[in-house]
Design a protein around this motif. Structure first.
Motif, PDB file in Angstrom:
ATOM      1  N   THR A  44       0.839  -1.190   0.000  1.00 10.66           N
ATOM      2  CA  THR A  44       0.000   0.000   0.000  1.00 10.66           C
ATOM      3  C   THR A  44       0.874   1.240   0.000  1.00 10.66           C
ATOM      4  N   GLU A  45       0.257   2.361  -0.264  1.00  6.15           N
ATOM      5  CA  GLU A  45       0.976   3.626  -0.256  1.00  6.15           C
ATOM      6  C   GLU A  45       1.617   3.878   1.098  1.00  6.15           C
ATOM      7  N   ALA A  46       0.969   3.439   2.171  1.00  6.59           N
ATOM      8  CA  ALA A  46       1.501   3.623   3.520  1.00  6.59           C
ATOM      9  C   ALA A  46       2.795   2.834   3.723  1.00  6.59           C
ATOM     10  N   ASP A  47       2.993   1.757   2.947  1.00 15.81           N
ATOM     11  CA  ASP A  47       4.204   0.949   3.053  1.00 15.81           C
ATOM     12  C   ASP A  47       5.367   1.534   2.263  1.00 15.81           C
ATOM     13  N   ALA A  48       5.078   2.419   1.321  1.00 13.85           N
ATOM     14  CA  ALA A  48       6.113   2.978   0.455  1.00 13.85           C
ATOM     15  C   ALA A  48       7.004   3.934   1.246  1.00 13.85           C
ATOM     16  N   PRO A  49       8.290   4.007   0.897  1.00 11.03           N
ATOM     17  CA  PRO A  49       9.168   4.943   1.597  1.00 11.03           C
ATOM     18  C   PRO A  49       8.766   6.385   1.290  1.00 11.03           C
ATOM     19  N   LEU A  50       8.988   7.269   2.233  1.00  7.45           N
ATOM     20  CA  LEU A  50       8.699   8.680   2.029  1.00  7.45           C
ATOM     21  C   LEU A  50       9.853   9.288   1.242  1.00  7.45           C
ATOM     22  N   ILE A  51       9.531  10.031   0.203  1.00  8.63           N
ATOM     23  CA  ILE A  51      10.506  10.526  -0.763  1.00  8.63           C
ATOM     24  C   ILE A  51      10.717  12.034  -0.591  1.00  8.63           C
ATOM     25  N   CYS A  52      11.928  12.475  -0.816  1.00  6.36           N
ATOM     26  CA  CYS A  52      12.312  13.888  -0.757  1.00  6.36           C
ATOM     27  C   CYS A  52      11.414  14.725  -1.674  1.00  6.36           C
ATOM     28  N   SER A  53      11.064  15.921  -1.218  1.00  7.76           N
ATOM     29  CA  SER A  53      10.192  16.817  -1.983  1.00  7.76           C
ATOM     30  C   SER A  53      10.922  17.600  -3.061  1.00  7.76           C
ATOM     31  N   ARG A  54      12.228  17.587  -3.081  1.00  8.67           N
ATOM     32  CA  ARG A  54      12.994  18.314  -4.100  1.00  8.67           C
ATOM     33  C   ARG A  54      12.662  17.742  -5.479  1.00  8.67           C
ATOM     34  N   LYS A  55      12.370  18.615  -6.437  1.00 10.20           N
ATOM     35  CA  LYS A  55      11.992  18.186  -7.780  1.00 10.20           C
ATOM     36  C   LYS A  55      13.053  17.260  -8.359  1.00 10.20           C
ATOM     37  N   GLY A  56      12.610  16.097  -8.819  1.00 10.89           N
ATOM     38  CA  GLY A  56      13.491  15.131  -9.455  1.00 10.89           C
ATOM     39  C   GLY A  56      14.229  14.206  -8.513  1.00 10.89           C
ATOM     40  N   CYS A  57      14.181  14.467  -7.227  1.00 12.79           N
ATOM     41  CA  CYS A  57      14.889  13.613  -6.255  1.00 12.79           C
ATOM     42  C   CYS A  57      14.002  12.423  -5.897  1.00 12.79           C
ATOM     43  N   ARG A  58      14.597  11.252  -5.851  1.00 11.14           N
ATOM     44  CA  ARG A  58      13.859  10.039  -5.481  1.00 11.14           C
ATOM     45  C   ARG A  58      14.433   9.412  -4.221  1.00 11.14           C
ATOM     46  N   ALA A  59      15.271  10.149  -3.510  1.00  8.88           N
ATOM     47  CA  ALA A  59      15.901   9.629  -2.295  1.00  8.88           C
ATOM     48  C   ALA A  59      14.888   9.558  -1.151  1.00  8.88           C
ATOM     49  N   THR A  60      15.140   8.656  -0.234  1.00 13.43           N
ATOM     50  CA  THR A  60      14.297   8.528   0.954  1.00 13.43           C
ATOM     51  C   THR A  60      14.471   9.759   1.835  1.00 13.43           C
ATOM     52  N   ALA A  61      13.366  10.295   2.302  1.00 17.77           N
ATOM     53  CA  ALA A  61      13.399  11.486   3.158  1.00 17.77           C
ATOM     54  C   ALA A  61      13.892  11.127   4.554  1.00 17.77           C
ATOM     55  N   THR A  62      14.701  12.013   5.114  1.00 16.28           N
ATOM     56  CA  THR A  62      15.195  11.847   6.476  1.00 16.28           C
ATOM     57  C   THR A  62      14.869  13.066   7.335  1.00 16.28           C
ATOM     58  N   TRP A  63      14.303  14.102   6.715  1.00 17.29           N
ATOM     59  CA  TRP A  63      13.959  15.346   7.415  1.00 17.29           C
ATOM     60  C   TRP A  63      12.545  15.782   7.056  1.00 17.29           C
ATOM     61  N   GLU A  64      11.922  16.465   8.009  1.00 17.66           N
ATOM     62  CA  GLU A  64      10.608  17.061   7.841  1.00 17.66           C
ATOM     63  C   GLU A  64      10.774  18.567   7.981  1.00 17.66           C
ATOM     64  N   LEU A  65      10.439  19.327   6.959  1.00 21.22           N
ATOM     65  CA  LEU A  65      10.478  20.782   7.031  1.00 21.22           C
ATOM     66  C   LEU A  65       9.042  21.258   7.170  1.00 21.22           C
ATOM     67  N   ARG A  66       8.741  21.795   8.332  1.00 24.71           N
ATOM     68  CA  ARG A  66       7.371  22.218   8.629  1.00 24.71           C
ATOM     69  C   ARG A  66       7.275  23.721   8.420  1.00 24.71           C
ATOM     70  N   TRP A  67       6.268  24.149   7.664  1.00 23.32           N
ATOM     71  CA  TRP A  67       6.171  25.547   7.278  1.00 23.32           C
ATOM     72  C   TRP A  67       4.729  25.990   7.141  1.00 23.32           C
ATOM     73  N   ASN A  68       4.555  27.298   7.014  1.00 16.45           N
ATOM     74  CA  ASN A  68       3.265  27.853   6.622  1.00 16.45           C
ATOM     75  C   ASN A  68       3.491  29.222   5.992  1.00 16.45           C
ATOM     76  N   ASN A  69       2.552  29.615   5.172  1.00 12.52           N
ATOM     77  CA  ASN A  69       2.555  30.934   4.559  1.00 12.52           C
ATOM     78  C   ASN A  69       1.599  31.781   5.386  1.00 12.52           C
ATOM     79  N   PRO A  70       2.122  32.737   6.147  1.00  8.63           N
ATOM     80  CA  PRO A  70       1.261  33.512   7.045  1.00  8.63           C
ATOM     81  C   PRO A  70       0.186  34.326   6.325  1.00  8.63           C
ATOM     82  N   LYS A  71       0.364  34.577   5.034  1.00  9.05           N
ATOM     83  CA  LYS A  71      -0.664  35.308   4.282  1.00  9.05           C
ATOM     84  C   LYS A  71      -1.843  34.416   3.916  1.00  9.05           C
ATOM     85  N   LEU A  72      -1.613  33.090   3.936  1.00  6.40           N
ATOM     86  CA  LEU A  72      -2.660  32.149   3.523  1.00  6.40           C
ATOM     87  C   LEU A  72      -3.156  31.241   4.632  1.00  6.40           C
TER      88      LEU A  72
END
Length: 73
Positions: free
Chosen positions: A9-37
């Motif tokens: 299932t999708e839940a079993d799949a490794p979490l992948i880096c958000s950088r465009k084109g990167c397929r590496a397994t993620a090791t960090w979580e960058l938590r953010w928000n846009n205060p205007k939205l």
């Protein structure tokens, strides 16, 4: 039971880096928000591998969006 196929299932799949084109397994979580939205308590998440953590953090920081960077648990 031996020999049975397991459904992946999708839940079993490794979490992948958000950088465009990167397929590496993620090791960090960058938590953010846009205060205007977003409400001040809302957090969106980008995932990052070790190689792209700083690039993604710099992008979010330059816009005043980055709230915290956490190792993946």
């Amino acid at each position: 039971m031996p020999g049975r196929l397991q459904r992946v299932t999708e839940a079993d799949a490794p979490l992948i880096c958000s950088r465009k084109g990167c397929r590496a397994t993620a090791t960090w979580e960058l938590r953010w928000n846009n205060p205007k939205l977003h409400d001040p308590d809302r957090r969106k998440t980008w995932l990052a591998c070790d190689e792209h953590r700083q690039v993604l953090a710099d992008f979010l920081s330059a816009r005043g969006f980055l709230r915290e960077t956490l190792p993946m648990t």
